[in-house]
Design a protein around this motif. Sequence first.
Motif, PDB file in Angstrom:
ATOM      1  N   GLY A   1      -5.710  -2.688 -11.067  1.00  0.00           N
ATOM      2  CA  GLY A   1      -6.947  -2.310 -10.404  1.00  0.00           C
ATOM      3  C   GLY A   1      -6.940  -2.452  -8.898  1.00  0.00           C
ATOM      4  O   GLY A   1      -7.868  -3.021  -8.315  1.00  0.00           O
ATOM      5  N   ILE A   2      -5.896  -1.935  -8.253  1.00  0.00           N
ATOM      6  CA  ILE A   2      -5.839  -2.048  -6.796  1.00  0.00           C
ATOM      7  C   ILE A   2      -6.970  -1.259  -6.158  1.00  0.00           C
ATOM      8  O   ILE A   2      -7.135  -0.071  -6.413  1.00  0.00           O
ATOM      9  N   ASN A   3      -7.743  -1.928  -5.335  1.00  0.00           N
ATOM     10  CA  ASN A   3      -8.832  -1.278  -4.607  1.00  0.00           C
ATOM     11  C   ASN A   3      -8.381  -0.785  -3.237  1.00  0.00           C
ATOM     12  O   ASN A   3      -8.805   0.254  -2.763  1.00  0.00           O
ATOM     13  N   ALA A   4      -7.527  -1.586  -2.595  1.00  0.00           N
ATOM     14  CA  ALA A   4      -7.069  -1.216  -1.268  1.00  0.00           C
ATOM     15  C   ALA A   4      -5.822  -1.999  -0.922  1.00  0.00           C
ATOM     16  O   ALA A   4      -5.569  -3.082  -1.455  1.00  0.00           O
ATOM     17  N   ARG A   5      -5.046  -1.423  -0.021  1.00  0.00           N
ATOM     18  CA  ARG A   5      -3.893  -2.100   0.585  1.00  0.00           C
ATOM     19  C   ARG A   5      -4.108  -2.103   2.087  1.00  0.00           C
ATOM     20  O   ARG A   5      -4.674  -1.152   2.633  1.00  0.00           O
ATOM     21  N   ALA A   6      -3.663  -3.142   2.723  1.00  0.00           N
ATOM     22  CA  ALA A   6      -3.906  -3.248   4.160  1.00  0.00           C
ATOM     23  C   ALA A   6      -2.784  -4.002   4.850  1.00  0.00           C
ATOM     24  O   ALA A   6      -2.023  -4.736   4.228  1.00  0.00           O
ATOM     25  N   TRP A   7      -2.721  -3.786   6.129  1.00  0.00           N
ATOM     26  CA  TRP A   7      -1.857  -4.569   7.018  1.00  0.00           C
ATOM     27  C   TRP A   7      -2.754  -5.303   8.016  1.00  0.00           C
ATOM     28  O   TRP A   7      -3.661  -4.702   8.590  1.00  0.00           O
ATOM     29  N   TYR A   8      -2.481  -6.570   8.188  1.00  0.00           N
ATOM     30  CA  TYR A   8      -3.139  -7.398   9.182  1.00  0.00           C
ATOM     31  C   TYR A   8      -2.058  -7.897  10.151  1.00  0.00           C
ATOM     32  O   TYR A   8      -0.864  -7.857   9.850  1.00  0.00           O
TER      33      TYR A   8
ATOM     34  N   SER B   1      -7.605   3.037  -2.689  1.00  0.00           N
ATOM     35  CA  SER B   1      -6.966   3.577  -3.889  1.00  0.00           C
ATOM     36  C   SER B   1      -7.054   5.098  -3.916  1.00  0.00           C
ATOM     37  O   SER B   1      -6.196   5.764  -4.497  1.00  0.00           O
ATOM     38  N   GLY B   2      -8.058   5.626  -3.272  1.00  0.00           N
ATOM     39  CA  GLY B   2      -8.211   7.071  -3.210  1.00  0.00           C
ATOM     40  C   GLY B   2      -7.414   7.733  -2.117  1.00  0.00           C
ATOM     41  O   GLY B   2      -7.392   8.967  -2.011  1.00  0.00           O
TER      42      GLY B   2
ATOM     43  N   PHE C   1       0.019   4.201  14.655  1.00  0.00           N
ATOM     44  CA  PHE C   1       0.427   3.588  13.382  1.00  0.00           C
ATOM     45  C   PHE C   1      -0.033   4.451  12.217  1.00  0.00           C
ATOM     46  O   PHE C   1      -1.092   5.084  12.275  1.00  0.00           O
ATOM     47  N   THR C   2       0.752   4.420  11.153  1.00  0.00           N
ATOM     48  CA  THR C   2       0.390   5.135   9.933  1.00  0.00           C
ATOM     49  C   THR C   2       0.664   4.254   8.726  1.00  0.00           C
ATOM     50  O   THR C   2       1.784   3.767   8.542  1.00  0.00           O
ATOM     51  N   ILE C   3      -0.356   4.068   7.914  1.00  0.00           N
ATOM     52  CA  ILE C   3      -0.209   3.298   6.683  1.00  0.00           C
ATOM     53  C   ILE C   3      -0.010   4.265   5.523  1.00  0.00           C
ATOM     54  O   ILE C   3      -0.612   5.343   5.484  1.00  0.00           O
ATOM     55  N   SER C   4       0.857   3.877   4.603  1.00  0.00           N
ATOM     56  CA  SER C   4       1.090   4.709   3.421  1.00  0.00           C
ATOM     57  C   SER C   4       1.492   3.819   2.258  1.00  0.00           C
ATOM     58  O   SER C   4       1.739   2.627   2.432  1.00  0.00           O
ATOM     59  N   ARG C   5       1.520   4.412   1.073  1.00  0.00           N
ATOM     60  CA  ARG C   5       1.956   3.628  -0.079  1.00  0.00           C
ATOM     61  C   ARG C   5       2.677   4.529  -1.061  1.00  0.00           C
ATOM     62  O   ARG C   5       2.482   5.740  -1.082  1.00  0.00           O
ATOM     63  N   ASP C   6       3.517   3.890  -1.857  1.00  0.00           N
ATOM     64  CA  ASP C   6       4.228   4.569  -2.933  1.00  0.00           C
ATOM     65  C   ASP C   6       3.832   3.867  -4.225  1.00  0.00           C
ATOM     66  O   ASP C   6       4.340   2.797  -4.538  1.00  0.00           O
ATOM     67  N   ASN C   7       2.905   4.459  -4.937  1.00  0.00           N
ATOM     68  CA  ASN C   7       2.383   3.798  -6.126  1.00  0.00           C
ATOM     69  C   ASN C   7       3.457   3.551  -7.181  1.00  0.00           C
ATOM     70  O   ASN C   7       3.448   2.541  -7.882  1.00  0.00           O
ATOM     71  N   SER C   8       4.386   4.488  -7.284  1.00  0.00           N
ATOM     72  CA  SER C   8       5.402   4.357  -8.323  1.00  0.00           C
ATOM     73  C   SER C   8       6.323   3.181  -8.072  1.00  0.00           C
ATOM     74  O   SER C   8       6.925   2.644  -9.005  1.00  0.00           O
TER      75      SER C   8
ATOM     76  N   VAL D   1      -3.077  -6.917  -0.466  1.00  0.00           N
ATOM     77  CA  VAL D   1      -3.491  -6.022  -1.557  1.00  0.00           C
ATOM     78  C   VAL D   1      -4.714  -6.622  -2.233  1.00  0.00           C
ATOM     79  O   VAL D   1      -4.692  -7.801  -2.632  1.00  0.00           O
ATOM     80  N   VAL D   2      -5.745  -5.836  -2.335  1.00  0.00           N
ATOM     81  CA  VAL D   2      -6.967  -6.266  -3.023  1.00  0.00           C
ATOM     82  C   VAL D   2      -6.920  -5.712  -4.431  1.00  0.00           C
ATOM     83  O   VAL D   2      -7.052  -4.506  -4.646  1.00  0.00           O
ATOM     84  N   GLY D   3      -6.675  -6.599  -5.403  1.00  0.00           N
ATOM     85  CA  GLY D   3      -6.614  -6.192  -6.786  1.00  0.00           C
ATOM     86  C   GLY D   3      -7.961  -6.353  -7.471  1.00  0.00           C
ATOM     87  O   GLY D   3      -8.957  -6.714  -6.843  1.00  0.00           O
TER      88      GLY D   3
END
Length: 114
Positions: free
Chosen positions: A29-36, A52-53, A66-73, A96-98
């Motif tokens: 149930g990841i809601n968001a990912r972030a960098w601090y 998540s969207g 800067f560009t944030i991205s993710r690879d869900n797989s 990561v906010v689960g």
Amino acid sequence: VQLQASGGGLVRTGGSLRLSCAASGSINGINARAWYRQAPGKQRELVAVITSGGSTNYADSVKGRFTISRDNSENTMYLQMNSLKPEDTAVYYCNVVGAFRVYWGQGTLVTVSS
């Protein structure tokens, strides 16, 4: 589940780095990912977030660079950092906010020389 951040280092002004953050397992149930980031003597601040969207948001100081991205797989997230400035020097943490808890990586140091 643990988060492992990597990719930090020493770079000259104007240079680029790509940070990665890999999760050791699946996070429900990841809601968001972030960098601090946290610079010496300063409070930790939000740099970039991706929901998540797929919506993204950035601190004003890094917009356009800067560009944030993710690879869900691969349970991995990234932060591409271009046109780096000395004021970007900090320890960068992934987050990561689960569904049930918040996860933090151990931090990776980025140093930008002038």
